[in-house]
Design a protein around this motif. Sequence first.
Motif, PDB file in Angstrom:
ATOM      1  N   VAL A  29       0.861  -1.187   0.000  1.00 15.44           N
ATOM      2  CA  VAL A  29       0.000   0.000   0.000  1.00 15.44           C
ATOM      3  C   VAL A  29       0.896   1.235   0.000  1.00 15.44           C
ATOM      4  N   GLU A  30       0.307   2.366  -0.407  1.00 13.72           N
ATOM      5  CA  GLU A  30       1.091   3.586  -0.460  1.00 13.72           C
ATOM      6  C   GLU A  30       1.128   4.239   0.916  1.00 13.72           C
ATOM      7  N   CYS A  31       2.322   4.647   1.344  1.00 10.92           N
ATOM      8  CA  CYS A  31       2.482   5.348   2.614  1.00 10.92           C
ATOM      9  C   CYS A  31       1.825   6.726   2.514  1.00 10.92           C
ATOM     10  N   PRO A  32       0.954   7.076   3.472  1.00  4.46           N
ATOM     11  CA  PRO A  32       0.262   8.373   3.362  1.00  4.46           C
ATOM     12  C   PRO A  32       1.180   9.584   3.570  1.00  4.46           C
ATOM     13  N   SER A  33       2.353   9.384   4.215  1.00  2.00           N
ATOM     14  CA  SER A  33       3.217  10.542   4.475  1.00  2.00           C
ATOM     15  C   SER A  33       4.319  10.729   3.437  1.00  2.00           C
ATOM     16  N   CYS A  34       4.923   9.631   2.947  1.00  2.71           N
ATOM     17  CA  CYS A  34       6.001   9.819   1.968  1.00  2.71           C
ATOM     18  C   CYS A  34       5.664   9.216   0.606  1.00  2.71           C
ATOM     19  N   HIS A  35       4.507   8.556   0.498  1.00  2.00           N
ATOM     20  CA  HIS A  35       4.001   7.998  -0.769  1.00  2.00           C
ATOM     21  C   HIS A  35       4.897   6.915  -1.357  1.00  2.00           C
ATOM     22  N   GLU A  36       5.665   6.266  -0.481  1.00  2.00           N
ATOM     23  CA  GLU A  36       6.432   5.079  -0.893  1.00  2.00           C
ATOM     24  C   GLU A  36       5.540   3.858  -0.714  1.00  2.00           C
ATOM     25  N   MET A  37       5.852   2.768  -1.428  1.00  2.00           N
ATOM     26  CA  MET A  37       5.094   1.544  -1.243  1.00  2.00           C
ATOM     27  C   MET A  37       5.577   0.836   0.022  1.00  2.00           C
ATOM     28  N   LYS A  38       4.637   0.375   0.848  1.00  2.00           N
ATOM     29  CA  LYS A  38       4.976  -0.312   2.095  1.00  2.00           C
ATOM     30  C   LYS A  38       3.986  -1.440   2.337  1.00  2.00           C
ATOM     31  N   SER A  39       4.335  -2.345   3.286  1.00  2.00           N
ATOM     32  CA  SER A  39       3.425  -3.418   3.649  1.00  2.00           C
ATOM     33  C   SER A  39       2.267  -2.849   4.464  1.00  2.00           C
ATOM     34  N   PRO A  40       1.028  -3.359   4.256  1.00  2.00           N
ATOM     35  CA  PRO A  40      -0.095  -2.843   5.015  1.00  2.00           C
ATOM     36  C   PRO A  40      -0.018  -3.212   6.497  1.00  2.00           C
ATOM     37  N   HIS A  41      -0.541  -2.377   7.365  1.00  2.00           N
ATOM     38  CA  HIS A  41      -0.587  -2.560   8.823  1.00  2.00           C
ATOM     39  C   HIS A  41       0.805  -2.628   9.434  1.00  2.00           C
ATOM     40  N   LYS A  42       1.779  -2.011   8.763  1.00  2.00           N
ATOM     41  CA  LYS A  42       3.142  -1.969   9.291  1.00  2.00           C
ATOM     42  C   LYS A  42       3.675  -0.552   9.133  1.00  2.00           C
ATOM     43  N   ALA A  43       4.641  -0.237   9.991  1.00  2.00           N
ATOM     44  CA  ALA A  43       5.250   1.083   9.885  1.00  2.00           C
ATOM     45  C   ALA A  43       6.052   1.169   8.593  1.00  2.00           C
ATOM     46  N   CYS A  44       6.085   2.352   7.995  1.00  2.00           N
ATOM     47  CA  CYS A  44       6.836   2.572   6.761  1.00  2.00           C
ATOM     48  C   CYS A  44       8.326   2.522   7.072  1.00  2.00           C
ATOM     49  N   MET A  45       9.072   1.755   6.294  1.00  2.00           N
ATOM     50  CA  MET A  45      10.507   1.614   6.548  1.00  2.00           C
ATOM     51  C   MET A  45      11.287   2.831   6.047  1.00  2.00           C
ATOM     52  N   LYS A  46      10.672   3.658   5.233  1.00  2.00           N
ATOM     53  CA  LYS A  46      11.393   4.809   4.693  1.00  2.00           C
ATOM     54  C   LYS A  46      11.294   6.018   5.621  1.00  2.00           C
ATOM     55  N   CYS A  47      10.063   6.334   6.068  1.00  2.00           N
ATOM     56  CA  CYS A  47       9.904   7.514   6.920  1.00  2.00           C
ATOM     57  C   CYS A  47       9.607   7.141   8.374  1.00  2.00           C
ATOM     58  N   GLY A  48       9.345   5.853   8.658  1.00  2.00           N
ATOM     59  CA  GLY A  48       9.116   5.429  10.046  1.00  2.00           C
ATOM     60  C   GLY A  48       7.776   5.853  10.610  1.00  2.00           C
ATOM     61  N   MET A  49       6.832   6.219   9.748  1.00  2.00           N
ATOM     62  CA  MET A  49       5.539   6.707  10.226  1.00  2.00           C
ATOM     63  C   MET A  49       4.527   5.564  10.257  1.00  2.00           C
ATOM     64  N   TYR A  50       3.659   5.586  11.271  1.00  2.00           N
ATOM     65  CA  TYR A  50       2.532   4.664  11.320  1.00  2.00           C
ATOM     66  C   TYR A  50       1.374   5.363  12.021  1.00  2.00           C
ATOM     67  N   LYS A  51       0.214   5.392  11.377  1.00  2.00           N
ATOM     68  CA  LYS A  51      -0.990   6.061  11.878  1.00  2.00           C
ATOM     69  C   LYS A  51      -0.696   7.508  12.276  1.00  2.00           C
ATOM     70  N   GLY A  52       0.067   8.196  11.422  1.00  2.00           N
ATOM     71  CA  GLY A  52       0.335   9.611  11.651  1.00  2.00           C
ATOM     72  C   GLY A  52       1.359   9.910  12.731  1.00  2.00           C
ATOM     73  N   LYS A  53       2.015   8.859  13.269  1.00  2.00           N
ATOM     74  CA  LYS A  53       3.028   9.065  14.302  1.00  2.00           C
ATOM     75  C   LYS A  53       4.340   8.471  13.849  1.00  2.00           C
ATOM     76  N   LYS A  54       5.446   9.048  14.317  1.00  2.00           N
ATOM     77  CA  LYS A  54       6.753   8.486  14.005  1.00  2.00           C
ATOM     78  C   LYS A  54       7.037   7.388  15.022  1.00  2.00           C
TER      79      LYS A  54
END
Length: 67
Positions: A29-54
Amino acid sequence: MAVPKQKVSKSRRDKRKSENSKVKPVTLVECPSCHEMKSPHKACMKCGMYKGKKVIETEKKQKNEAV
Ligand SMILES: [Zn+2]
């Protein structure tokens, strides 16, 4: 205790086994903060964001990779 009412035929058993052991394509799925592709229900490995929090500390500049 629950007991099976009917014997599961070899065909039905093997069909179930083959269905459960299938290799599924990776869901992204697309990360809402950096628009990179990431696994769903997991923190983004690029920006470290999950549910609007770092939630993971990520390096801003990858200077250690050149060494
Ligand atoms: Zn991200």
